[in-house]
Enzyme design. Structure first.
Site, mmCIF file in Angstrom:
data_model
loop_
_atom_site.group_PDB
_atom_site.id
_atom_site.type_symbol
_atom_site.label_atom_id
_atom_site.label_comp_id
_atom_site.label_asym_id
_atom_site.label_seq_id
_atom_site.Cartn_x
_atom_site.Cartn_y
_atom_site.Cartn_z
ATOM 1 N N ALA A 9 -10.188 15.373 11.450
ATOM 2 C CA ALA A 9 -10.286 15.515 10.003
ATOM 3 C C ALA A 9 -10.481 14.180 9.296
ATOM 4 O O ALA A 9 -10.557 13.130 9.924
ATOM 5 C CB ALA A 9 -9.069 16.238 9.453
ATOM 6 N N THR A 10 -10.550 14.249 7.962
ATOM 7 C CA THR A 10 -10.714 13.049 7.146
ATOM 8 C C THR A 10 -9.836 13.156 5.913
ATOM 9 O O THR A 10 -9.886 14.157 5.193
ATOM 10 C CB THR A 10 -12.180 12.882 6.696
ATOM 11 O OG1 THR A 10 -13.023 12.831 7.847
ATOM 12 C CG2 THR A 10 -12.353 11.595 5.897
ATOM 13 N N ALA A 11 -9.032 12.130 5.666
ATOM 14 C CA ALA A 11 -8.209 12.042 4.457
ATOM 15 C C ALA A 11 -8.401 10.668 3.838
ATOM 16 O O ALA A 11 -8.525 9.669 4.545
ATOM 17 C CB ALA A 11 -6.734 12.283 4.781
#
Length: 203
Positions: A9-11
């Site tokens: 994922a990407t945050a």
């Protein structure tokens, strides 16, 4: 953290002059298989604090629940909200205590207190680094390059929101395990509020 343990994922987190913005995409993947496009990776803890995370959804949810319960307990006992750094330190202790069976999650802790806005970056073992902006997960390299080029310390929350969306979208366009739209949380003097941004990627 080695590539074989890289959380998915990407945050993204950005500290603005008047608040903090946290954003994350919504895809939940198992390897290169998409389990869901509605995964929640940003969590409001109270009206002054929120977190965003990249990693295993169950571990993100567990850490968010621990933080919410402890923040509420502190507020009931002391009659005021805990500081951002105090809650980040608490989470650090929780994560470090599990260092032999760690939570598979990297965390961004963002909030506003008497000292102003804070953004704190944490790895799965609970290391603490306060920064102006950060990106986590498999899309971090793609997102942080845009943050490096565009971030300014005097940014407003509205400007930070636009930059956060651009950074996460850049990751979605190139990272195969990121996607599904963007959840965004803003924490400023008016409290914490959540928004959803729909993203259409044309390949």
């Amino acid at each position: 953290m080695g590539e074989e343990f890289q959380v998915g994922a990407t945050a993204v987190g950005i500290r603005a002059k008047d608040g903090v913005v946290l954003a994350a995409e919504k895809r939940v993947s198992y390897g290169f298989y998409t389990l869901s496009t509605a995964g929640k990776k940003v969590f409001i803890v109270n009206d002054k604090l929120a977190i965003a995370s990249a990693g295993i959804i169950a571990d993100m949810q567990a850490l968010a629940k621990i933080l919410k319960l402890n923040a509420r307990s502190y507020e009931l006992e002391v009659k005021k909200k805990p500081t951002v750094k105090a809650m980040a330190k608490l989470l650090s202790v929780v994560m470090f205590s599990r260092r032999f069976m760690p939570f598979y999650a990297e965390v961004l802790v963002g909030g506003v207190d008497e000292e102003g806005p804070h953004l704190i970056v944490m790895d799965p073992l609970g290391s603490l680094i306060e920064d102006n902006y950060a990106a986590l997960g498999t899309g971090a390299k793609l997102a942080v390059s845009l943050l490096d080029a565009s971030y300014r310390p005097d940014m407003t929350v509205e400007e930070a929101k636009k930059l956060a969306v651009q950074a996460v979208k850049a990751a979605i366009e190139r990272d195969p395990v990121s996607g599904g739209g963007i959840d965004l949380v803003v924490v400023d003097g008016g409290g914490a509020r959540e928004e959803e941004v729909k993203v259409q990627v044309v390949i």
